[in-house]
Design a protein around this motif. Structure first.
Motif, mmCIF file in Angstrom:
data_model
loop_
_atom_site.group_PDB
_atom_site.id
_atom_site.type_symbol
_atom_site.label_atom_id
_atom_site.label_comp_id
_atom_site.label_asym_id
_atom_site.label_seq_id
_atom_site.Cartn_x
_atom_site.Cartn_y
_atom_site.Cartn_z
ATOM 1 N N ASP A 36 40.669 46.570 34.415
ATOM 2 C CA ASP A 36 40.485 48.223 34.841
ATOM 3 C C ASP A 36 41.148 48.782 33.349
ATOM 4 O OD1 ASP A 36 39.228 47.997 36.966
ATOM 5 O OD2 ASP A 36 41.003 47.371 38.026
ATOM 6 N N ARG A 44 50.631 44.265 30.000
ATOM 7 C CA ARG A 44 50.685 43.319 30.931
ATOM 8 C C ARG A 44 49.948 41.881 30.434
ATOM 9 N NH1 ARG A 44 51.693 45.688 35.915
ATOM 10 N NH2 ARG A 44 51.116 47.663 35.891
ATOM 11 N N ILE A 95 46.616 41.608 38.631
ATOM 12 C CA ILE A 95 45.487 42.554 39.830
ATOM 13 C C ILE A 95 44.725 43.186 38.956
ATOM 14 C CG2 ILE A 95 45.961 44.238 41.333
ATOM 15 C CD1 ILE A 95 47.640 41.958 42.167
ATOM 16 N N PRO A 96 45.183 44.001 37.785
ATOM 17 C CA PRO A 96 43.962 44.709 36.995
ATOM 18 C C PRO A 96 42.596 44.008 36.285
ATOM 19 C CG PRO A 96 46.025 44.958 35.971
ATOM 20 C CD PRO A 96 46.125 43.980 37.067
ATOM 21 N N HIS A 98 39.769 41.543 36.054
ATOM 22 C CA HIS A 98 38.354 41.358 37.054
ATOM 23 C C HIS A 98 37.968 40.080 36.713
ATOM 24 C CE1 HIS A 98 37.952 45.110 39.020
ATOM 25 N NE2 HIS A 98 38.633 45.572 38.053
ATOM 26 N N ARG B 130 57.512 45.154 34.756
ATOM 27 C CA ARG B 130 56.646 44.489 34.775
ATOM 28 C C ARG B 130 56.328 42.893 34.911
ATOM 29 N NH1 ARG B 130 54.641 47.156 30.151
ATOM 30 N NH2 ARG B 130 53.947 48.872 31.059
ATOM 31 N N LYS B 134 54.770 41.522 41.205
ATOM 32 C CA LYS B 134 53.467 40.978 41.226
ATOM 33 C C LYS B 134 52.540 41.900 40.680
ATOM 34 C CE LYS B 134 50.115 39.051 44.669
ATOM 35 N NZ LYS B 134 49.974 39.067 46.108
ATOM 36 N N HIS B 135 52.644 43.339 40.848
ATOM 37 C CA HIS B 135 52.228 44.276 40.340
ATOM 38 C C HIS B 135 53.012 45.673 40.247
ATOM 39 C CE1 HIS B 135 48.682 45.991 38.231
ATOM 40 N NE2 HIS B 135 48.665 47.080 38.917
ATOM 41 N N ASN B 136 52.775 46.754 39.366
ATOM 42 C CA ASN B 136 53.884 47.588 39.524
ATOM 43 C C ASN B 136 52.788 49.260 39.097
ATOM 44 O OD1 ASN B 136 53.975 47.696 36.880
ATOM 45 N ND2 ASN B 136 55.869 47.313 36.707
ATOM 46 N N TRP B 137 53.222 50.355 39.716
ATOM 47 C CA TRP B 137 52.361 51.483 39.367
ATOM 48 C C TRP B 137 53.289 52.534 38.993
ATOM 49 C CZ3 TRP B 137 51.789 48.055 43.345
ATOM 50 C CH2 TRP B 137 50.413 47.510 43.641
ATOM 51 N N VAL B 155 48.789 44.442 48.192
ATOM 52 C CA VAL B 155 49.214 43.583 47.119
ATOM 53 C C VAL B 155 50.553 42.446 47.535
ATOM 54 C CG1 VAL B 155 50.002 43.201 44.493
ATOM 55 C CG2 VAL B 155 47.926 44.722 45.145
ATOM 56 N N ARG B 160 49.462 34.956 47.285
ATOM 57 C CA ARG B 160 50.492 34.611 47.366
ATOM 58 C C ARG B 160 51.418 35.935 47.433
ATOM 59 N NH1 ARG B 160 53.217 31.267 42.427
ATOM 60 N NH2 ARG B 160 55.289 31.102 42.869
ATOM 61 N N ARG B 189 39.393 45.337 45.070
ATOM 62 C CA ARG B 189 40.194 45.141 43.900
ATOM 63 C C ARG B 189 40.901 43.734 43.694
ATOM 64 N NH1 ARG B 189 43.226 48.140 39.303
ATOM 65 N NH2 ARG B 189 45.207 48.098 40.065
ATOM 66 N N TYR B 190 41.455 43.531 44.820
ATOM 67 C CA TYR B 190 42.485 42.315 45.138
ATOM 68 C C TYR B 190 42.073 41.537 46.299
ATOM 69 C CZ TYR B 190 46.357 39.393 44.773
ATOM 70 O OH TYR B 190 47.201 38.302 44.896
#
Lengths: 185, 590
Positions: A36, A44, A95-96, A98, B130, B134-137, B155, B160, B189-190
């Motif tokens: 994405d 990342r 996650i981003p 694909h 980061r 597992k993920h961040n925004w 997520v 996991r 997406r996930y």
């Protein structure tokens, strides 16, 4: 190339699972990662490589699908088969991310890189640099009375070869884009 | 003062945050206010659905959320401010990442127009976190805020599990935007693979049937997969009569009182579990990850076994140990299929060889690797835990621990009959985890007995959470095994560094009873062997928080032990054996 003495698994036509995972010789792999196009995604991917101690030989990234908001990251990396497996698994679970394609094992692919060379030369050396550029089908994109700037596109090995030839002729600077790669057909 | 419902769907960002949490079913938030989250705290003030627990340090908030999540199976939620609030959460985030604990951390951030200007209490929170989420925004638009929070929960709990972080600038909290309800599109997406490959399951069943010296090795993934996974493991063990061991993180999935239980494996695991791992011809790794505390020297790890590994995370397979059959899938789904196929083929196993294998295991058990010499005067830490176990094992009990010798002794001497009863920092080994975690567990289970088995050094690392325990009257029992040493560090210095005890003791410990009293809670100190049982009963029966200062023998070492750089069959069973010196090559390992 190693056409006559193909190691198990090195052939681009061989099935991937024929590779011996216990082999500890490093291999060079080109990975195409579809992500994405969002802020921080490159950080990342790079952070994964630096954090886990993987190598990056070359990296290119650009948006490839504006409507779908996708970017393509092409990474040339090297590592033992088990490290390459880990890299792909670690990338795939982000996650981003694909899709992760290992172009080195998924059949034939083409790899291209663009490079700019600035060569300062006089007299016969100046003429020779032009002659070699012609052989390599490099374009002159800038010239002064004392220098040329050549543009060359090709496989990384071709860029390397041209650079080697230009060094004694007065090569001062190189800028390379890194590898862009696509599977064939 | 409660707000009227707002039918237009246009709300402030802060309102959106609270509404999204409510829609996600959140009942508790652990947090600490600050400038950049004031709008959200204002909204929390004006509602009653979410309980906010005020901690005393942001690290405590994250560990409390971990305790809450681990003991309930629901994601833990944390709310902290920008800058130092966020950086203080980093240890907890890393801890949750290593142990696959689902938590959602919301951080405030300086307004978008000030980001990058080195504003007051600004930190690059998404940059810093980061690698430990597992993920961040970072949310820069109020209109997508609800969606991001829904995605964050998705997520955190899908695949996991792990920690996620949402960084929300203050102007985004003030601005008006549209609330979006949780949608099913998040799966697009996930959506990690949970159903295993049927062919691999069949291959695994065949290896299972053909095995002569099998062992099941389960881990924290079984807990995360849900209650069903533990039930299936119990069925599989009961029907096959195979022996089972577990990692530190997986304790309780198979009951400690079960007949086939070998005890924990690994560096301080039991002799029988480690020997069985080394000598087996079939290893079934279920939701564990071949951590270095488990494998010891990888070159000599279980050399003669066919290894089957089920894990939901493809990157766990073949990471440390190459396996013969790697199955990607959720543990419950995979074990269900496995049992189904195995039963359909007639529930076969090599009964005769299995009997011989059990005889070998019984011989290892006879060595009684956890035995220790009890003292007549001072309390041995192992004894203290034996008594604690004896007095509490039938109770509705949850145990958390800090990190070090006491943690390993607790794992050795306490038995768990169910999953989610044992909360410990396994992967990261975070000293200071246990006390705040016990607070999170007690919030989730107000009627249960929650004990934090602690070492005095670890406990001091987050002792500020006494304030939290007192403020919410949480009857957590802080059972401090006090040897006035950094016991595990001291043990390694004795075994590896010629007994040069560099900085591994504390000369300035508080009087724990007075410390408890200063907070208005109960403190108990016990130094004498004969008084221990009575003192522990007093602790259990007291209705309120207790600090129990259990003064123990200072120089006790934790055995058995696989020294670093050694294989499973090279365990040290007792101290004082000259051949138990650790080689230099082992000393460089951790």
């Amino acid at each position: 190339m190693q056409k006559l003495s193909l190691k198990k698994g090195v052939s681009r036509k061989s099935a991937y699972n024929l590779r011996d995972p216990k082999d500890d010789k490093p291999e060079r792999h080109t990975l195409a990662i579809l992500v994405d196009n969002e802020s921080g995604v490159l950080a990342r991917v790079i952070g994964l490589f630096s954090g886990r101690g993987y190598n990056i030989d070359s990296l290119t990234v650009a948006e490839v699908d504006h409507l779908g908001n996708r970017s393509r990251i092409t990474i040339v990396t090297s590592g033992t088969p088990s490290v390459i497996e880990q890299i792909k698994a670690q990338l795939s679970r982000m996650i981003p991310v694909h899709d992760v394609h290992d172009l080195t094992v998924e059949g034939e692919s083409v790899e291209r890189e663009l490079a700019l060379f600035k060569v300062f030369a006089k007299g016969e050396k100046r003429v020779e640099s032009l002659r070699l550029a012609d052989v390599f089908r490099a374009k002159v994109v800038d010239s002064t009375l004392v220098s040329f700037t050549f543009e060359l596109t090709g496989a990384p090995e071709k860029i390397d070869a041209f650079a080697d030839l230009m060094v004694p002729l007065g090569l001062r600077e190189i800028a390379r884009t890194g590898v862009a790669a696509l599977a064939r057909g | 003062m409660l707000k009227e419902p707002n039918p237009t769907g246009i709300k402030s960002g802060a309102q959106i945050v609270v509404d999204a949490l409510i829609e996600q079913g959140v009942d508790t938030v652990f947090g600490y206010p600050g400038g950049a989250v004031l709008p959200i705290y204002d909204e929390i003030f004006q509602q009653t659905k979410i309980k906010h627990v005020l901690v005393r340090h942001e690290q405590g908030a994250v560990h409390a959320a971990e305790g809450y999540a681990r003991s309930t199976g629901k994601p833990g939620v944390v709310l902290v401010t920008s800058g130092p609030g966020a950086t203080n959460a980093v240890t907890g985030l890393t801890d949750a990442l290593m142990d696959s604990i689902p938590i959602v951390v919301l951080t405030g951030q300086v307004p978008t127009f000030m980001i990058g200007n080195d504003a007051f209490q600004e930190a690059d929170t998404v940059g810093i976190t980061r690698p430990c989420t597992k993920h961040n925004w970072l949310v820069k638009d109020t209109n997508i805020l609800a969606n991001v929070i829904h995605e964050a929960f998705h997520v955190a709990i899908t695949g996991r599990p792990g920690p996620v972080l949402v960084d929300i600038p203050k102007d985004v909290q003030f601005a008006a935007g549209k609330y979006q309800k949780r949608s099913k599109d998040l799966r697009k997406r996930y959506n990690p693979q949970t159903t295993p490959n049927d062919k691999l399951i069949l291959k695994a069943v065949k290896a299972f049937e053909n095995s002569k010296k099998p062992i099941l090795y389960s881990g924290g993934g079984v807990v995360n997969s849900g209650e069903q996974a533990s039930n299936l493991i119990r069925k599989l063990v009961a029907e096959s009569n195979f022996p089972i061991t577990s990692t530190l993180m997986g304790l309780g999935c198979y009951p400690a009182s079960g007949e086939n239980w070998l005890g924990m494996l690994g560096m301080h695991g039991t002799y029988e579990a480690n020997m069985a791992m080394h000598d087996c011809d079939f290893m079934f790794c279920i939701g564990a990850r071949f951590d270095d505390r488990i494998t010891g020297k990888t070159d000599e790890f279980s050399p003669n076994s066919v290894k089957v590994h089920i894990d939901i995370d493809p990157s766990s397979i073949n990471k440390n140990i190459l396996v013969d059959i790697g199955i990607i899938g959720d543990i419950s789904v995979s074990l269900d299929k496995f049992l189904h196929v195995w039963r359909e083929r007639g529930s076969k196993s090599n009964t005769k060889e299995l009997k011989n294998w059990w005889q070998e295991i019984q011989a290892w058990k006879k060595i009684d690797c956890l035995k220790f010499k009890n003292d007549t005067k001072s309390i041995k830490p192992q004894y203290a835990l034996q008594i604690l176990e004896k007095l509490t094992k039938t109770m509705d009990r949850y145990v958390t621990t800090e990190v070090g010798q006491h943690q390993m002794w607790a794992a050795q001497f306490m038995g768990f009959e169910e999953p989610r009863r044992w909360m410990t920092s396994g992967g990261l080994g975070t000293m200071g985890y246990g006390f705040p975690a016990s607070i999170g567990v007690q919030i989730a289970h107000p009627k249960s007995l929650v004990i934090n088995v602690a070492g005095e050094a670890s406990w001091l690392m987050n002792m500020q959470e006494l304030g939290t325990a007192v403020q919410y009257n949480l009857p957590v029992k802080q059972f401090i095994i006090n040897n006035k040493r950094l016991g595990m560090v001291r043990q390694w210095q004795e075994l590896l560094h010629g007994g040069r005890y560099s900085h591994s003791w504390s000369d300035a410990l508080p009087d724990f009873v007075k410390l408890a009293e200063s907070y208005g809670i109960k403190g108990i100190k016990c130094e004498k062997l004969g008084e221990l049982e009575k003192a522990i009963i007093e602790m259990i029966e007291y209705d309120g928080p207790v600090i129990f200062d259990c003064v123990v023998e200072k120089h006790e070492n934790c055995f058995p032990m696989i020294p670093s750089g050694k294989a499973h069959n090279e365990m040290i069973l007792e101290a004082d054996q000259p051949e138990n010196k650790i080689e230099e090559s082992g000393a460089v390992l951790v």
